[in-house]
Design a protein around this motif. Structure first.
Motif, mmCIF file in Angstrom:
data_model
loop_
_atom_site.group_PDB
_atom_site.id
_atom_site.type_symbol
_atom_site.label_atom_id
_atom_site.label_comp_id
_atom_site.label_asym_id
_atom_site.label_seq_id
_atom_site.Cartn_x
_atom_site.Cartn_y
_atom_site.Cartn_z
ATOM 1 N N MET A 74 89.558 -52.195 -15.534
ATOM 2 C CA MET A 74 89.840 -53.271 -16.484
ATOM 3 C C MET A 74 91.207 -53.056 -17.138
ATOM 4 O O MET A 74 91.954 -54.008 -17.356
ATOM 5 N N ALA A 75 91.539 -51.807 -17.432
ATOM 6 C CA ALA A 75 92.833 -51.503 -18.037
ATOM 7 C C ALA A 75 93.970 -51.861 -17.091
ATOM 8 O O ALA A 75 94.964 -52.486 -17.499
ATOM 9 N N VAL A 76 93.842 -51.495 -15.818
ATOM 10 C CA VAL A 76 94.880 -51.819 -14.831
ATOM 11 C C VAL A 76 94.975 -53.330 -14.647
ATOM 12 O O VAL A 76 96.068 -53.904 -14.628
ATOM 13 N N ALA A 77 93.831 -53.997 -14.520
ATOM 14 C CA ALA A 77 93.828 -55.450 -14.344
ATOM 15 C C ALA A 77 94.438 -56.162 -15.544
ATOM 16 O O ALA A 77 95.170 -57.147 -15.394
ATOM 17 N N SER A 78 94.177 -55.669 -16.735
ATOM 18 C CA SER A 78 94.747 -56.254 -17.941
ATOM 19 C C SER A 78 96.266 -56.100 -17.965
ATOM 20 O O SER A 78 96.986 -57.033 -18.326
ATOM 21 N N ALA A 79 96.741 -54.924 -17.578
ATOM 22 C CA ALA A 79 98.189 -54.688 -17.563
ATOM 23 C C ALA A 79 98.885 -55.625 -16.576
ATOM 24 O O ALA A 79 99.920 -56.212 -16.886
ATOM 25 N N VAL A 80 98.311 -55.776 -15.413
ATOM 26 C CA VAL A 80 98.906 -56.652 -14.404
ATOM 27 C C VAL A 80 98.752 -58.115 -14.818
ATOM 28 O O VAL A 80 99.692 -58.900 -14.743
ATOM 29 N N GLY A 81 97.564 -58.484 -15.277
ATOM 30 C CA GLY A 81 97.304 -59.868 -15.661
ATOM 31 C C GLY A 81 98.167 -60.341 -16.811
ATOM 32 O O GLY A 81 98.630 -61.489 -16.820
ATOM 33 N N SER A 82 98.413 -59.477 -17.792
ATOM 34 C CA SER A 82 99.243 -59.898 -18.928
ATOM 35 C C SER A 82 100.670 -60.181 -18.483
ATOM 36 O O SER A 82 101.319 -61.092 -19.001
ATOM 37 N N GLN A 83 101.154 -59.446 -17.488
ATOM 38 C CA GLN A 83 102.506 -59.699 -16.989
ATOM 39 C C GLN A 83 102.581 -61.023 -16.236
ATOM 40 O O GLN A 83 103.565 -61.749 -16.355
ATOM 41 N N VAL A 84 101.542 -61.327 -15.486
ATOM 42 C CA VAL A 84 101.507 -62.595 -14.763
ATOM 43 C C VAL A 84 101.529 -63.758 -15.759
ATOM 44 O O VAL A 84 102.277 -64.725 -15.599
ATOM 45 N N ILE A 85 100.736 -63.644 -16.809
ATOM 46 C CA ILE A 85 100.712 -64.701 -17.827
ATOM 47 C C ILE A 85 102.052 -64.783 -18.548
ATOM 48 O O ILE A 85 102.569 -65.882 -18.788
ATOM 49 N N ASN A 86 102.651 -63.635 -18.867
ATOM 50 C CA ASN A 86 103.958 -63.639 -19.532
ATOM 51 C C ASN A 86 104.996 -64.390 -18.708
ATOM 52 O O ASN A 86 105.760 -65.199 -19.231
ATOM 53 N N LEU A 88 104.503 -66.505 -15.923
ATOM 54 C CA LEU A 88 104.188 -67.875 -15.537
ATOM 55 C C LEU A 88 104.058 -68.824 -16.725
ATOM 56 O O LEU A 88 104.548 -69.948 -16.676
ATOM 57 N N VAL A 89 103.420 -68.386 -17.787
ATOM 58 C CA VAL A 89 103.245 -69.256 -18.953
ATOM 59 C C VAL A 89 104.392 -69.054 -19.954
ATOM 60 O O VAL A 89 104.946 -70.017 -20.471
ATOM 61 N N GLY A 90 104.750 -67.799 -20.197
ATOM 62 C CA GLY A 90 105.795 -67.509 -21.182
ATOM 63 C C GLY A 90 107.153 -68.068 -20.812
ATOM 64 O O GLY A 90 107.942 -68.417 -21.685
ATOM 65 N N LEU A 91 107.447 -68.137 -19.532
ATOM 66 C CA LEU A 91 108.689 -68.773 -19.093
ATOM 67 C C LEU A 91 108.464 -70.212 -18.659
ATOM 68 O O LEU A 91 109.271 -71.085 -18.961
ATOM 69 N N GLY A 92 107.365 -70.455 -17.961
ATOM 70 C CA GLY A 92 107.114 -71.791 -17.417
ATOM 71 C C GLY A 92 106.941 -72.861 -18.468
ATOM 72 O O GLY A 92 107.506 -73.957 -18.348
ATOM 73 N N LEU A 93 106.169 -72.575 -19.506
ATOM 74 C CA LEU A 93 105.909 -73.599 -20.529
ATOM 75 C C LEU A 93 107.176 -73.987 -21.295
ATOM 76 O O LEU A 93 107.474 -75.185 -21.415
ATOM 77 N N PRO A 94 107.959 -73.027 -21.811
ATOM 78 C CA PRO A 94 109.197 -73.448 -22.497
ATOM 79 C C PRO A 94 110.164 -74.194 -21.578
ATOM 80 O O PRO A 94 110.800 -75.161 -21.996
ATOM 81 N N TRP A 95 110.277 -73.745 -20.325
ATOM 82 C CA TRP A 95 111.168 -74.438 -19.399
ATOM 83 C C TRP A 95 110.658 -75.833 -19.094
ATOM 84 O O TRP A 95 111.437 -76.776 -18.986
ATOM 85 N N LEU A 96 109.360 -75.988 -18.950
ATOM 86 C CA LEU A 96 108.784 -77.307 -18.710
ATOM 87 C C LEU A 96 109.053 -78.228 -19.896
ATOM 88 O O LEU A 96 109.489 -79.372 -19.726
ATOM 89 N N LEU A 97 108.795 -77.736 -21.105
ATOM 90 C CA LEU A 97 109.006 -78.557 -22.300
ATOM 91 C C LEU A 97 110.478 -78.914 -22.469
ATOM 92 O O LEU A 97 110.821 -80.051 -22.791
ATOM 93 N N SER A 98 111.353 -77.937 -22.240
ATOM 94 C CA SER A 98 112.785 -78.174 -22.399
ATOM 95 C C SER A 98 113.294 -79.175 -21.368
ATOM 96 O O SER A 98 114.026 -80.108 -21.699
ATOM 97 N N SER A 99 112.911 -78.995 -20.123
ATOM 98 C CA SER A 99 113.375 -79.924 -19.085
ATOM 99 C C SER A 99 112.733 -81.299 -19.247
ATOM 100 O O SER A 99 113.355 -82.306 -18.927
ATOM 101 N N SER A 100 111.509 -81.369 -19.752
ATOM 102 C CA SER A 100 110.865 -82.660 -20.011
ATOM 103 C C SER A 100 111.579 -83.426 -21.109
ATOM 104 O O SER A 100 111.577 -84.656 -21.113
ATOM 105 N N ALA A 101 112.198 -82.680 -22.027
ATOM 106 C CA ALA A 101 112.943 -83.313 -23.110
ATOM 107 C C ALA A 101 114.367 -83.658 -22.683
ATOM 108 O O ALA A 101 115.163 -84.134 -23.489
ATOM 109 N N GLY A 102 114.705 -83.386 -21.408
ATOM 110 C CA GLY A 102 116.028 -83.721 -20.906
ATOM 111 C C GLY A 102 117.083 -82.672 -21.188
ATOM 112 O O GLY A 102 118.271 -82.932 -21.030
ATOM 113 N N ARG A 103 116.670 -81.498 -21.603
ATOM 114 C CA ARG A 103 117.626 -80.420 -21.905
ATOM 115 C C ARG A 103 117.675 -79.456 -20.726
ATOM 116 O O ARG A 103 116.657 -79.117 -20.154
ATOM 117 N N GLU A 104 118.868 -79.034 -20.415
ATOM 118 C CA GLU A 104 119.048 -78.068 -19.335
ATOM 119 C C GLU A 104 118.821 -76.657 -19.880
ATOM 120 O O GLU A 104 119.220 -76.335 -20.993
#
Length: 176
Positions: A74-86, A88-104
């Motif tokens: 569980m500890a190993v899976a958590s370490a790997v999983g948190s990076q995947v979320i960081n 995919l979501v930590g970069l993907g969501l702000p980039w999606l919102l920014s590009s949706s607002a027409g900002r580069e």
């Protein structure tokens, strides 16, 4: 706690918690950017190592607590999983919102970032060599894999080497 007297305030407390996180994240990024400028290090180095290490402290404490209870997988899976979320979501969501607002979304220090990506690939290979390969025999059986101090020291050594290599390469690069 369900049914407690403060339950109607849960949405407000969640919103306030996100507001505090936003304020402290902004202050932290401003301070780290300034430290990087004073130390003549590019923002990519400061982000990859200083901010990333600070963000991993809670995950590390959680992984240690889980591993001490005998739930190492569980500890190993958590370490790997948190990076995947960081990533995919930590970069993907702000980039999606920014590009949706027409900002580069501009990325400065591209060469240092590419260097960091290659170094992270090296870290993934080290992860595979140190953690995955020795545990492979236990995948098909009910046996338990053992990861000890030697593997931990090797991973920390790999990380220290990556930090040093990236910092030296960033210092040698003048285009940031």
């Amino acid at each position: 706690e369900r049914g407690g007297g403060g339950e109607p305030l849960y949405p407000l407390t969640l919103t306030v918690a996100f507001a505090w996180l936003s304020v402290f994240s902004f202050a932290l990024s401003a301070a780290v950017t300034r430290w990087g400028t004073l130390l003549n290090l590019p923002p990519s180095v400061m982000g990859v190592y200083v901010i990333a290490v600070g963000a991993q402290v809670p995950d590390t404490l959680q992984a240690v607590a889980v591993a001490r209870r005998g739930l190492g997988s569980m500890a190993v899976a958590s370490a790997v999983g948190s990076q995947v979320i960081n990533v995919l979501v930590g970069l993907g969501l702000p980039w999606l919102l920014s590009s949706s607002a027409g900002r580069e979304v501009a990325i400065k220090g591209r060469s240092e970032l590419i260097d960091a990506i290659w170094l992270m690939y090296a870290a993934v290979l080290a992860y595979l060599a140190v953690l995955i390969a020795p545990t492979a025999p236990s995948w098909c059986s009910r046996g338990h894999a053992r990861l000890g101090r030697a593997q931990g020291k090797l991973l920390i050594g790999c990380y220290a080497g990556l930090v040093a290599l990236h910092a030296v390469r960033a210092q040698m690069s003048a285009d940031w």
